[in-house]
Scaffold this active site. Sequence first.
Site, short mmCIF file in Angstrom:
data_model
loop_
_atom_site.label_atom_id
_atom_site.label_comp_id
_atom_site.label_asym_id
_atom_site.label_seq_id
_atom_site.Cartn_x
_atom_site.Cartn_y
_atom_site.Cartn_z
N TRP A 159 0.83 -1.22 0.00
CA TRP A 159 0.00 0.00 0.00
C TRP A 159 0.85 1.25 0.00
O TRP A 159 0.37 2.34 -0.27
CB TRP A 159 -0.95 0.00 1.20
CG TRP A 159 -0.30 0.20 2.55
CD1 TRP A 159 0.84 -0.41 3.00
CD2 TRP A 159 -0.74 1.06 3.60
NE1 TRP A 159 1.12 0.01 4.28
CE2 TRP A 159 0.17 0.90 4.69
CE3 TRP A 159 -1.81 1.93 3.76
CZ2 TRP A 159 0.04 1.60 5.89
CZ3 TRP A 159 -1.94 2.62 4.95
CH2 TRP A 159 -1.02 2.46 6.00
N ASP A 160 2.14 1.08 0.27
CA ASP A 160 3.09 2.20 0.24
C ASP A 160 2.93 3.01 -1.05
O ASP A 160 3.02 4.23 -1.06
CB ASP A 160 4.54 1.69 0.30
CG ASP A 160 4.82 0.77 1.48
OD1 ASP A 160 3.89 0.06 1.90
OD2 ASP A 160 5.96 0.76 1.97
N GLU B 218 1.03 -2.86 12.55
CA GLU B 218 1.32 -4.29 12.44
C GLU B 218 1.67 -4.96 13.77
O GLU B 218 1.91 -6.17 13.80
CB GLU B 218 2.42 -4.52 11.40
CG GLU B 218 1.96 -4.16 10.00
CD GLU B 218 2.94 -4.55 8.91
OE1 GLU B 218 4.11 -4.84 9.23
OE2 GLU B 218 2.53 -4.57 7.73
N LYS C 94 3.07 0.11 16.25
CA LYS C 94 4.25 0.24 15.40
C LYS C 94 4.23 1.56 14.64
O LYS C 94 5.26 2.20 14.45
CB LYS C 94 4.25 -0.93 14.41
CG LYS C 94 5.41 -0.98 13.46
CD LYS C 94 5.30 -2.20 12.56
CE LYS C 94 6.44 -2.28 11.57
NZ LYS C 94 6.25 -3.38 10.60
N GLN C 95 3.05 1.95 14.18
CA GLN C 95 2.98 3.07 13.23
C GLN C 95 1.59 3.69 13.24
O GLN C 95 0.68 3.18 13.89
CB GLN C 95 3.28 2.54 11.84
CG GLN C 95 2.23 1.54 11.35
CD GLN C 95 2.75 0.66 10.23
OE1 GLN C 95 3.15 -0.47 10.47
NE2 GLN C 95 2.73 1.17 9.01
C1 BGC Z 1 5.03 -1.59 7.48
C2 BGC Z 1 3.96 -1.63 6.41
C3 BGC Z 1 4.62 -1.38 5.07
C4 BGC Z 1 5.75 -2.35 4.83
C5 BGC Z 1 6.51 -2.04 3.57
C6 BGC Z 1 6.10 -2.61 7.15
O1 BGC Z 1 7.13 -2.54 8.09
O2 BGC Z 1 4.48 -1.89 8.73
O3 BGC Z 1 2.99 -0.67 6.67
O4 BGC Z 1 3.68 -1.47 4.06
O5 BGC Z 1 6.66 -2.27 5.88
O6 BGC Z 1 7.08 -0.79 3.62
#
Ligand code: BGC
Length: 762
Positions: A348-349, A491, A595-596
Site C-alpha cells: 500500500w506504500d 502491524e 508500530k505506526q
Molecule cells: C510496514 C507496512 C509497510 C511495509 C513495507 C512494514 O514494516 O508496517 O505498513 O507497508 O513495511 O514498507
Amino acid sequence: MNKDKFKHYKIDEWTVSEVDLDFNYLNKSETLFSQGNGYLSVRGGFEEVYYGEQRNTFVSGVFNTVQGEHEVAELVNIADFTNTEIYVNGERFVMNPYNTKSYKRQMNYQTGELKRTLEWTTRDGIDLSIEFKRFVSLEDKHLLCASVSLLANKPCQITIVKSINGMVTNHGASHFEAGEMKYEAKKIGQFNQTTTQSQVTVSINSISNAYLNSAFVESFPQKTIGRRDLVSKYNFDLEENQELVLETISNVYTDRDLDHEPLNDVGLNQLIEVSNCRYDYFYDLNKIAWQKFWDLHDIRVESNDVIYQLNIRFALYHLRLMTPVHDNRMGIGAKGFTGEDYKGHSFWDTEIFILPFWIMSDPEVARNLLIYRYKLLNSAKEKAQRNGYLGAMYPWESGWITDLECTPEWGNIDVVTNKREPIWTGKKQIHITADIIYAMMQYVKMTGDQGFLDDYGYEMIYETAKFWTSRLEYNQEKDRYEILDVIGPDEYCEHIDNNAFTNYMCYWNIELAVQTFEKVDIKKYGQDSDLEQMKSILKKIYIPASDETGLIAQDDSYLNLSEFPELQRYKFEEKPLAIFKKYSMVHLHDYQVSKQADMVMLMLILKDKFSNQEILRNFDYYEQRTLHDSSLSYSMHAILAGQLNMPYYKDMFEKALEVDLNDDAQIAKTGIHAASIGGIWQNYVFALAGIGYYDGKLSIDPKMIDTIDQITFKLFYKGELLSFKVTERSVDIENLSRQNELEVYIMNKAYTLIESLSIELE
Ligand code: BGC
C-alpha cells in the site's frame, strides 16, 4: 534537524559526499548513493570489492521464485557489471586508511553521477591519482556508463579487470541459469542469463575504450569466459604523469522489455553503433534528461539550513529512481530500487504514500501505476477465491502482474522464541484493497480522467466492493456487519476485530460503489441485485465512533489492553525495531503499543469524517503509544499535526525527513524506505504548502515551519500546470498552462485563478 548533525557526510543542496574512508558506512553509502532510472538500478558500491558489501543490480519487473517451501517471487539481483579491479605493478588496488589520501566520494542528485577521487600509494611507493565516475542514464534507460582514470608519479604497469559477474544471489538464493556468453568485435562482451522459474532472459553487454592523455588507444582485452562470468583484462604501460582513462559503456536488455522484440542482439548492436562515443557524450544526454526532470519537479527551498533543500531533492531523486515510468506491468518496491529487502514487492506504500506525488507531478505516470493495479485484478480475484470470498482481494505484496499474493507465509526465526515467525499480513492485512481504490479516486479527482474510470476504474470499484460484502460478517446480536481477524496498518496488533481503519475504508469503498452504480449501469460488471446488497450492507457496517472520553477504539481490544511498561525506552532511547531483541510479536499483542500510524492514518486520509476535537484527542492518545518503528509513521503524523497546528508538527516533520538521509551508519543500510520518501514529498506539499482538496476544489492552507522561509514548486491539477510560491505570509500561484480558469480556496477563501494570483495571508 540541522545540517550540523552530519559528521561523516558533507552535504550541500544537491550532493552528499563522504571524505573519510570509514567502512562502517559501506552499506549506508551504498544505499544513499544508489543510481537508477526506474528500469535499471545499482547500489552505490565501490568498483572493487570489499568484505561486507551488498552489491545489487536490478531491472524492474525481473522477478523469479526459487524452489523451496518458504520462497516467493522476488526482484532478482542480476549479474554485477560495475566490478572493476585495478592492479599496479601486480599489486591489487584496495583502499585502507594507510594507503589512501584525499578520499572523496560524492553523489550528485542533480545528475545522478557518483564520483570518487583519491590518492593511493602502492607498497613500492608509487603515488596514483585515481578517479571513478559512473551513472545510470536517465536518457537511455538501458545504459550504465563508467569511467576510471589513473595518473601515476612513476612509470608502472596497470592492469584493469572488468567483469560481468553472474555469481550473485539474493541473500543466497540463486535465480539464474547461466546462459550464452560471447565476445563480439574482439571487445564487446555479452553475458546472458535466464531466470530459473519465470524464464526471463537478461542480456548484459559491455565495451571498454582506453585513452592515454586523452588520445584513444586501441586496446583489446584478454578474455575469459567462465561458468558464470565474463572477464576482460586490459594491460597498459603507464609513463610518469601520463593519464590513463578506461571508459566502459554497458547496457542491459531483457525479453520482458516493451521497447524491442525479440531480444536478439539488440544490446550488442547498440554498443557496436556507439562504440566510439565517450563517457561525456552519454553523460551530457543524461544530464539534460535529469534537468528536464528537475525543471518540472524540483521544489526550491529557501532556508538557512541546506538540509531542507537537499532532503526534498533526495526524495525526488529516489521517487524517479524507484518508479518504472516506462511500463505498467510492475509496481514500486518498498525499498525503492535500492535493496533486496521486501523482495522488490509493492505494498500500500505505493498508493497511499507515493502515488500522490505522481498524481500531481506527472499524472500519466500515476495512471500507469494504477493500470498496474488493474492488471493485478486477476491475481486479486484469485486470492479472494482461494480465501473463500467474492470479487477482488488485492495481494498485500505484489510483484509481476501475473504473480499471486507474494507475501511470504513465514518470516525469520524469532530470537526470543527460536521459532519461525508466521507472517500474517498476506492473509489479514486486507485494507490494501480499499487503499488502492482510494488512491485511484484521488487520481480521478485531481485529473478529471473519466476515461480511466470507464476503462478500468468502475470494474475495480465493483470487484473490490464485492469482496468487502463477502468479507464482512453479520453479528446478529448487535445487528451490524463487522470485520474480524485482521491486521490494520499498525502491524503490532494482529488478529484483531474491527480495526477502525479497515472498517472505515471498507465502508468508504462500498459507499463509493453504491454512489457509482446508482449512476453507472452495474450490469456491465455484475447484477442489479449486487447494488441492492451493497446498499443494505452499507447501512449496517460497524464504524467505531468516539466513546465518552472522545477516543475511537483502534480495534475492539486495544483500549482494554495494558499500558506497555517499556514504552519510553523503545520510543525514545532505542533504535527502531529494537523491541524485538526482547519481545516477540505475540508478547506485543498484550499491550497498547503501536508500530505506526493507524488511527492517525485514518484521520488523515478520511479527515472529513472526524471533528477537529476528535482528531486532536485521538492523535494525542495514539501517538503516545506509537513507537514509530515503521518508516511510514512520522511523515503521516507530521502532515496531520501540521494541518491542525499541533505542537508536534515541526518535530514530526523533521523526524520524517531523517528516516533515510541521516548520518547514522546503521540506519537504511539495506535500502531506502520508499513510502517514507513519498511521505517527505507529501510533507512539503500537503503540510508546508498546505495543498489540499476541499469542496471539489484545490485548496491552499500553508503551514510553514520557522526554519523554512519559502518554497516554490509546480503541480498539475485538472490538466493545468500551476506554479506555486509559498511563504508564511503569502501565496503566489501562476497557471502556466492557461487553458481554463480554476476556482481555488486559499485559507478557506474562494478565488478565481485566471492567470495568476498573489495573496497576502493574514
Ligand atoms: C510496514 C507496512 C509497510 C511495509 C513495507 C512494514 O514494516 O508496517 O505498513 O507497508 O513495511 O514498507
